[in-house]
Write a protein that holds these residues in place. Structure first.
Motif, PDB file in Angstrom:
ATOM      1  N   GLY A  40       0.818  -1.213   0.000  1.00 39.38           N
ATOM      2  CA  GLY A  40       0.000   0.000   0.000  1.00 39.38           C
ATOM      3  C   GLY A  40       0.842   1.248   0.000  1.00 39.38           C
ATOM      4  O   GLY A  40       2.029   1.222   0.324  1.00 39.38           O
ATOM      5  N   ASP A  41       0.213   2.331  -0.377  1.00 45.01           N
ATOM      6  CA  ASP A  41       0.908   3.605  -0.430  1.00 45.01           C
ATOM      7  C   ASP A  41      -0.111   4.702  -0.174  1.00 45.01           C
ATOM      8  O   ASP A  41      -1.312   4.469  -0.146  1.00 45.01           O
ATOM      9  CB  ASP A  41       1.583   3.796  -1.797  1.00 45.01           C
ATOM     10  CG  ASP A  41       2.671   4.858  -1.743  1.00 45.01           C
ATOM     11  OD1 ASP A  41       2.962   5.333  -0.635  1.00 45.01           O
ATOM     12  OD2 ASP A  41       3.217   5.193  -2.810  1.00 45.01           O
ATOM     13  N   GLY A  42       0.363   5.899   0.007  1.00 49.02           N
ATOM     14  CA  GLY A  42      -0.534   7.016   0.247  1.00 49.02           C
ATOM     15  C   GLY A  42      -0.928   7.117   1.709  1.00 49.02           C
ATOM     16  O   GLY A  42      -0.574   6.280   2.550  1.00 49.02           O
ATOM     17  N   ASP A  43      -1.715   8.129   2.012  1.00 50.93           N
ATOM     18  CA  ASP A  43      -2.091   8.405   3.408  1.00 50.93           C
ATOM     19  C   ASP A  43      -2.976   7.317   4.000  1.00 50.93           C
ATOM     20  O   ASP A  43      -3.035   7.156   5.223  1.00 50.93           O
ATOM     21  CB  ASP A  43      -2.806   9.758   3.492  1.00 50.93           C
ATOM     22  CG  ASP A  43      -1.869  10.909   3.170  1.00 50.93           C
ATOM     23  OD1 ASP A  43      -0.638  10.716   3.304  1.00 50.93           O
ATOM     24  OD2 ASP A  43      -2.366  11.987   2.771  1.00 50.93           O
ATOM     25  N   ALA A  44      -3.699   6.584   3.152  1.00 54.60           N
ATOM     26  CA  ALA A  44      -4.629   5.568   3.660  1.00 54.60           C
ATOM     27  C   ALA A  44      -3.945   4.218   3.882  1.00 54.60           C
ATOM     28  O   ALA A  44      -4.582   3.283   4.365  1.00 54.60           O
ATOM     29  CB  ALA A  44      -5.801   5.402   2.699  1.00 54.60           C
ATOM     30  N   ALA A  45      -2.664   4.098   3.544  1.00 60.07           N
ATOM     31  CA  ALA A  45      -1.967   2.822   3.723  1.00 60.07           C
ATOM     32  C   ALA A  45      -1.880   2.476   5.204  1.00 60.07           C
ATOM     33  O   ALA A  45      -1.643   3.347   6.051  1.00 60.07           O
ATOM     34  CB  ALA A  45      -0.567   2.908   3.119  1.00 60.07           C
ATOM     35  N   PRO A  46      -2.099   1.206   5.568  1.00 59.34           N
ATOM     36  CA  PRO A  46      -2.048   0.821   6.988  1.00 59.34           C
ATOM     37  C   PRO A  46      -0.700   1.153   7.624  1.00 59.34           C
ATOM     38  O   PRO A  46       0.353   1.031   6.996  1.00 59.34           O
ATOM     39  CB  PRO A  46      -2.276  -0.690   6.941  1.00 59.34           C
ATOM     40  CG  PRO A  46      -3.015  -0.917   5.663  1.00 59.34           C
ATOM     41  CD  PRO A  46      -2.455   0.074   4.693  1.00 59.34           C
ATOM     42  N   PHE A  47      -0.745   1.562   8.874  1.00 55.66           N
ATOM     43  CA  PHE A  47       0.461   1.901   9.625  1.00 55.66           C
ATOM     44  C   PHE A  47       0.694   0.869  10.713  1.00 55.66           C
ATOM     45  O   PHE A  47      -0.191   0.064  11.039  1.00 55.66           O
ATOM     46  CB  PHE A  47       0.318   3.300  10.255  1.00 55.66           C
ATOM     47  CG  PHE A  47      -0.809   3.411  11.248  1.00 55.66           C
ATOM     48  CD1 PHE A  47      -0.645   3.049  12.582  1.00 55.66           C
ATOM     49  CD2 PHE A  47      -2.072   3.862  10.846  1.00 55.66           C
ATOM     50  CE1 PHE A  47      -1.690   3.137  13.496  1.00 55.66           C
ATOM     51  CE2 PHE A  47      -3.127   3.948  11.751  1.00 55.66           C
ATOM     52  CZ  PHE A  47      -2.935   3.580  13.070  1.00 55.66           C
ATOM     53  N   VAL A  48       1.884   0.907  11.308  1.00 53.18           N
ATOM     54  CA  VAL A  48       2.182   0.111  12.497  1.00 53.18           C
ATOM     55  C   VAL A  48       2.766   1.047  13.549  1.00 53.18           C
ATOM     56  O   VAL A  48       3.682   1.823  13.260  1.00 53.18           O
ATOM     57  CB  VAL A  48       3.173  -1.033  12.203  1.00 53.18           C
ATOM     58  CG1 VAL A  48       3.581  -1.729  13.510  1.00 53.18           C
ATOM     59  CG2 VAL A  48       2.559  -2.054  11.253  1.00 53.18           C
ATOM     60  N   ALA A  49       2.211   0.976  14.749  1.00 51.40           N
ATOM     61  CA  ALA A  49       2.694   1.778  15.876  1.00 51.40           C
ATOM     62  C   ALA A  49       3.669   0.938  16.694  1.00 51.40           C
ATOM     63  O   ALA A  49       3.398  -0.229  16.993  1.00 51.40           O
ATOM     64  CB  ALA A  49       1.530   2.235  16.739  1.00 51.40           C
ATOM     65  N   LEU A  50       4.811   1.523  17.026  1.00 49.67           N
ATOM     66  CA  LEU A  50       5.872   0.813  17.732  1.00 49.67           C
ATOM     67  C   LEU A  50       6.272   1.602  18.969  1.00 49.67           C
ATOM     68  O   LEU A  50       6.726   2.741  18.871  1.00 49.67           O
ATOM     69  CB  LEU A  50       7.075   0.631  16.802  1.00 49.67           C
ATOM     70  CG  LEU A  50       8.317  -0.068  17.367  1.00 49.67           C
ATOM     71  CD1 LEU A  50       7.971  -1.476  17.831  1.00 49.67           C
ATOM     72  CD2 LEU A  50       9.422  -0.103  16.321  1.00 49.67           C
ATOM     73  N   ASN A  51       6.114   0.988  20.140  1.00 46.06           N
ATOM     74  CA  ASN A  51       6.456   1.655  21.399  1.00 46.06           C
ATOM     75  C   ASN A  51       7.959   1.627  21.610  1.00 46.06           C
ATOM     76  O   ASN A  51       8.601   0.593  21.418  1.00 46.06           O
ATOM     77  CB  ASN A  51       5.747   0.960  22.568  1.00 46.06           C
ATOM     78  CG  ASN A  51       5.748   1.799  23.814  1.00 46.06           C
ATOM     79  OD1 ASN A  51       6.773   1.943  24.465  1.00 46.06           O
ATOM     80  ND2 ASN A  51       4.607   2.358  24.162  1.00 46.06           N
ATOM     81  N   VAL A  52       8.532   2.757  21.996  1.00 44.22           N
ATOM     82  CA  VAL A  52       9.960   2.818  22.327  1.00 44.22           C
ATOM     83  C   VAL A  52      10.116   3.252  23.780  1.00 44.22           C
ATOM     84  O   VAL A  52       9.371   4.100  24.278  1.00 44.22           O
ATOM     85  CB  VAL A  52      10.733   3.769  21.383  1.00 44.22           C
ATOM     86  CG1 VAL A  52      10.738   3.227  19.972  1.00 44.22           C
ATOM     87  CG2 VAL A  52      10.154   5.162  21.400  1.00 44.22           C
ATOM     88  N   SER A  53      11.085   2.663  24.455  1.00 44.53           N
ATOM     89  CA  SER A  53      11.299   2.929  25.879  1.00 44.53           C
ATOM     90  C   SER A  53      12.218   4.123  26.075  1.00 44.53           C
ATOM     91  O   SER A  53      12.873   4.591  25.145  1.00 44.53           O
ATOM     92  CB  SER A  53      11.907   1.698  26.549  1.00 44.53           C
ATOM     93  OG  SER A  53      13.253   1.537  26.130  1.00 44.53           O
ATOM     94  N   GLY A  54      12.284   4.579  27.305  1.00 47.39           N
ATOM     95  CA  GLY A  54      13.165   5.685  27.634  1.00 47.39           C
ATOM     96  C   GLY A  54      14.618   5.342  27.367  1.00 47.39           C
ATOM     97  O   GLY A  54      15.393   6.186  26.910  1.00 47.39           O
ATOM     98  N   ARG A  55      15.008   4.099  27.643  1.00 49.85           N
ATOM     99  CA  ARG A  55      16.399   3.705  27.410  1.00 49.85           C
ATOM    100  C   ARG A  55      16.726   3.725  25.923  1.00 49.85           C
ATOM    101  O   ARG A  55      17.827   4.099  25.523  1.00 49.85           O
ATOM    102  CB  ARG A  55      16.642   2.320  27.990  1.00 49.85           C
ATOM    103  CG  ARG A  55      18.091   1.869  27.885  1.00 49.85           C
ATOM    104  CD  ARG A  55      18.548   1.220  29.144  1.00 49.85           C
ATOM    105  NE  ARG A  55      19.990   1.002  29.153  1.00 49.85           N
ATOM    106  CZ  ARG A  55      20.648   0.526  30.187  1.00 49.85           C
ATOM    107  NH1 ARG A  55      20.012   0.262  31.308  1.00 49.85           N
ATOM    108  NH2 ARG A  55      21.953   0.346  30.136  1.00 49.85           N
ATOM    109  N   GLN A  56      15.774   3.322  25.086  1.00 51.04           N
ATOM    110  CA  GLN A  56      15.998   3.393  23.640  1.00 51.04           C
ATOM    111  C   GLN A  56      16.138   4.843  23.186  1.00 51.04           C
ATOM    112  O   GLN A  56      16.975   5.161  22.351  1.00 51.04           O
ATOM    113  CB  GLN A  56      14.842   2.737  22.896  1.00 51.04           C
ATOM    114  CG  GLN A  56      14.818   1.217  22.962  1.00 51.04           C
ATOM    115  CD  GLN A  56      13.600   0.659  22.284  1.00 51.04           C
ATOM    116  OE1 GLN A  56      12.513   0.612  22.851  1.00 51.04           O
ATOM    117  NE2 GLN A  56      13.766   0.236  21.040  1.00 51.04           N
TER     118      GLN A  56
END
Length: 390
Positions: free
Chosen positions: A225-241
């Motif tokens: 997919g491409d464009g603004d409607a393409a599915p995203f993935v959210a990734l949590n990052v820690s304070g140490r990262q």
């Protein structure tokens, strides 16, 4: 000897405490010199001379044992007493591995000192023995689990699962949150709260973060997919990262290598880190400069600082699931409505976490909340099963 709650003054030649005394307190030597000696029969042996800035008497306080040496002022001295509770509270809060190492060193020191002075090593009380045994068991288990986590990472046994995020108005899966799972060959599933916390206590969180990022990039490439409607993935990052100055460069390199547009990866920063306003502001600016969006995770869990929120240009607020679970309470519903309204005013998307019922989803739709996440929408799924939802 002049004694008060906050300061002890000892004249030259005076004894601060004697070998065999009960451990009432430890001391920080502010001024002067103190000689520490132990007796072997009739012979006195010098163990050392302490000067300003040194601690003394702390070992007996830590393990609640009689004094194993005598402290005598060589000059006029000024000391600050340290109550046993000041040590006990810090030890109770310390990492069990550190606590076990400290007590192990104390035991060895006392054994060596007993041999030097020709005395029998004092036996600790049953309560102390039990506490030490418990600390040692916890520490060894933690060390073992950390080693096994390193091995699991090497063997690529950590699994990245994707939990769907629903766009409420269109009733479509708009993206996912990446979550890491570990099934231990003997212990079974290990709680992320345990192994992620363990990784964050060491530098192990950095290679784990890189591993998860690579898996997420693979998933995004498979999603296509491409464009603004393409599915995203959210990734949590820690304070140490986030402390790692090369983190965002590695993120971008992984996205470019996978042929994935940066806008399809959303970085989630937990709300507790927002207290470090300068650092978070700089991270958001760098992410936006690279084309990545940033979400504020767990919004409303107790760290919210509205005085800074308007300056931190988050793209998304993730409303903590505690609010969603209590939406049947009119006062809590009013808070949810206010948070949704605030997000709209800040031009932020908003994700409601912990959605479990159709009633909650309907209420969120009525309030204009854009995204919903929770078991009603879908549990964290293996990547192939998650992709089948699209």
């Amino acid at each position: 000897m002049s004694l008060s709650s906050f300061r002890v003054e000892v004249s030259a030649g005076s004894v601060l405490f004697r070998q065999g005394d009960a451990p009432t307190s430890a001391f920080l030597l502010e001024q002067g010199e103190i000689e520490v000696t132990t007796r072997h029969g009739e012979e006195s042996r010098r163990l050392g001379v302490l000067v300003a800035g040194d601690l003394l008497g702390e070992m007996a306080v830590i393990d609640d044992s009689p004094r194993t040496a005598t402290a005598t002022a060589l000059t006029d001295c000024v000391l600050t007493p340290i109550d046993r509770t000041q040590f006990a509270e810090r030890l109770d809060d310390a990492d069990p591995v550190v606590r076990a190492l400290l007590l192990s060193q104390l035991t060895r020191y006392r054994s060596a000192l007993a041999q030097l002075s020709g005395q029998r090593e004092p036996a600790p009380s049953a309560q102390v023995r039990d506490a030490r045994a418990q600390d040692a068991a916890v520490a060894l288990d933690k060390i073992r689990l950390e080693s096994e986590l390193r091995e699991a990472l090497e063997r690529r046994e950590l699994e990245v699962r994707l939990q769907p995020i629903l766009e409420i108005s269109t009733n479509r899966v708009a993206g996912f949150e990446a979550l890491t799972r570990w099934t231990h060959p003997e212990r079974g599933p290990v709680s992320p709260a345990d192994f992620i916390k363990l990784a964050e206590e060491t530098s192990l969180i950095l290679p784990i973060g890189d591993y998860v990022l690579a898996e997420v990039c693979n998933a995004l490439r498979r999603i296509g997919g491409d464009g603004d409607a393409a599915p995203f993935v959210a990734l949590n990052v820690s304070g140490r990262q986030l402390d790692d100055p090369g983190l965002l460069d590695r993120f971008l390199a992984a996205l470019v290598a996978g042929g994935v547009a940066p806008r399809r990866l959303k970085i989630e920063i937990t709300e507790s880190l927002v207290l470090d306003y300068e650092r978070v502001s700089g991270i958001i600016a760098r992410c936006h400069g690279a084309g990545m969006k940033v979400a504020l995770d767990d919004f409303g869990t107790g760290y919210s600082n509205l005085g800074h929120l308007h300056k931190l240009e988050f793209d998304t607020l993730k409303m903590d699931q505690g609010f969603i679970r209590q939406m049947s309470d009119p006062r809590c519903y009013a808070i949810v409505r206010a948070i949704v309204g605030m997000a709209h005013s800040l031009d932020c998307d908003i994700v409601a976490e912990g959605v479990e019922t159709e009633l909650q989803l309907r209420q969120l739709r009525e309030l204009g909340c854009r995204y919903a996440q929770g078991w009603l929408i879908g549990k964290p799924l293996p990547v192939p099963e998650a992709l089948a939802l699209l």
